[in-house]
Design a protein around this motif. Structure first.
Motif, mmCIF file in Angstrom:
data_model
loop_
_atom_site.group_PDB
_atom_site.id
_atom_site.type_symbol
_atom_site.label_atom_id
_atom_site.label_comp_id
_atom_site.label_asym_id
_atom_site.label_seq_id
_atom_site.Cartn_x
_atom_site.Cartn_y
_atom_site.Cartn_z
ATOM 1 N N LYS A 161 10.943 24.979 35.332
ATOM 2 C CA LYS A 161 11.267 26.214 36.056
ATOM 3 C C LYS A 161 10.034 26.825 36.724
ATOM 4 O O LYS A 161 10.080 27.227 37.883
ATOM 5 N N THR A 162 8.944 26.889 35.979
ATOM 6 C CA THR A 162 7.723 27.471 36.545
ATOM 7 C C THR A 162 7.123 26.543 37.606
ATOM 8 O O THR A 162 6.646 27.003 38.653
ATOM 9 N N SER A 215 2.716 31.231 34.837
ATOM 10 C CA SER A 215 3.937 31.633 34.166
ATOM 11 C C SER A 215 3.776 33.111 33.842
ATOM 12 O O SER A 215 2.801 33.517 33.234
ATOM 13 N N THR A 256 5.036 34.927 31.794
ATOM 14 C CA THR A 256 5.580 35.224 30.463
ATOM 15 C C THR A 256 5.097 36.544 29.867
ATOM 16 O O THR A 256 5.864 37.265 29.253
ATOM 17 N N HIS A 305 8.796 36.786 41.033
ATOM 18 C CA HIS A 305 8.972 35.756 40.009
ATOM 19 C C HIS A 305 9.130 36.448 38.660
ATOM 20 O O HIS A 305 8.178 37.040 38.154
ATOM 21 N N ASP A 325 10.123 36.166 34.583
ATOM 22 C CA ASP A 325 10.286 35.283 33.436
ATOM 23 C C ASP A 325 10.799 36.156 32.287
ATOM 24 O O ASP A 325 10.061 36.975 31.734
ATOM 25 N N TYR A 353 11.895 35.317 29.369
ATOM 26 C CA TYR A 353 11.864 34.669 28.054
ATOM 27 C C TYR A 353 11.704 35.666 26.914
ATOM 28 O O TYR A 353 12.358 35.563 25.887
ATOM 29 N N GLU A 390 13.418 33.065 35.814
ATOM 30 C CA GLU A 390 13.500 32.133 34.689
ATOM 31 C C GLU A 390 14.218 32.841 33.543
ATOM 32 O O GLU A 390 14.031 34.018 33.332
#
Ligand SMILES: Nc1ncnc2c1ncn2[C@@H]1O[C@H](COP(=O)(O)OP(=O)(O)O)[C@@H](O)[C@H]1O
Ligand SMILES: [Mg+2]
Length: 154
Positions: free
Chosen positions: A44-45, A63, A65, A91, A93, A95, A122
């Motif tokens: 994904k990244t 990333s 994150t 972008h 993320d 998570y 993501e």
């Protein structure tokens, strides 16, 4: 559309192709959202990096994150696309988020409403109900071979 990628570079080239296609199209009523669905390490990244770099943004795409999201301004000077309507790539993320509220508080709704934005996400599973209906879904999955990934766009 399904493709088999044999390397990180191939995944990034594929993402770049999709990026070029998207920016050359007219903008819609809201942001162009791409939901990147796939396990850890599925690419994904890597995909996002290829997408962003192809739009003339010369930076490492880490990333996000630990920051949840990053914004990259699109420079139409480098792109040489006439009447470019898109101004930013975001972008995300997700998570680490526990509840949708965590990103709704970060102006997420405003970001996905703005037709000048392209938004790559993501772990979109965390906020499914907030995604626009016309979200492009990119499914990435591991395959038998170590460097093989199946990329399925819906
Ligand atoms: N075909 C491929 N496409 C994308 N990444 C690949 C591929 N083959 C191997 N890789 C490796 O898999 C990893 C993907 O990591 P990353 O993009 O961070 O995944 P994710 O963001 O989905 O967790 C990278 O280390 C990359 O080099
Ligand atoms: Mg990632």
């Amino acid at each position: 559309m399904v493709m088999v990628s044999k390397s990180k570079i191939q995944t990034q080239k594929f993402a770049a192709k999709l990026a070029k296609k998207i920016v050359s199209q007219a903008t819609g009523k809201n942001a162009k959202v791409l939901a990147l669905v796939g396990d850890l390490g599925s690419g994904k990244t890597a995909f996002t990096g290829g997408f962003i770099k192809s739009l003339g943004i010369k930076t490492h795409v880490p990333s996000p994150t630990f920051v949840i999201f990053r914004r990259y301004p699109i420079s139409d000077l480098k792109l040489k696309i006439k009447d470019l309507k898109f101004k930013n790539i975001f972008h995300f993320d997700l998570y680490r988020i526990q509840k949708p509220k965590e990103i709704i508080d970060l102006d997420f709704k405003k970001i996905i409403k703005n037709p000048e934005n392209i938004v790559l996400i993501e772990w979109p599973e965390k906020i499914l109900k907030y995604l626009p209906k016309d979200t492009i879904k990119v499914f990435l999955s591991h395959s038998k071979k170590e460097k093989e990934r199946i990329i399925n766009i819906k």
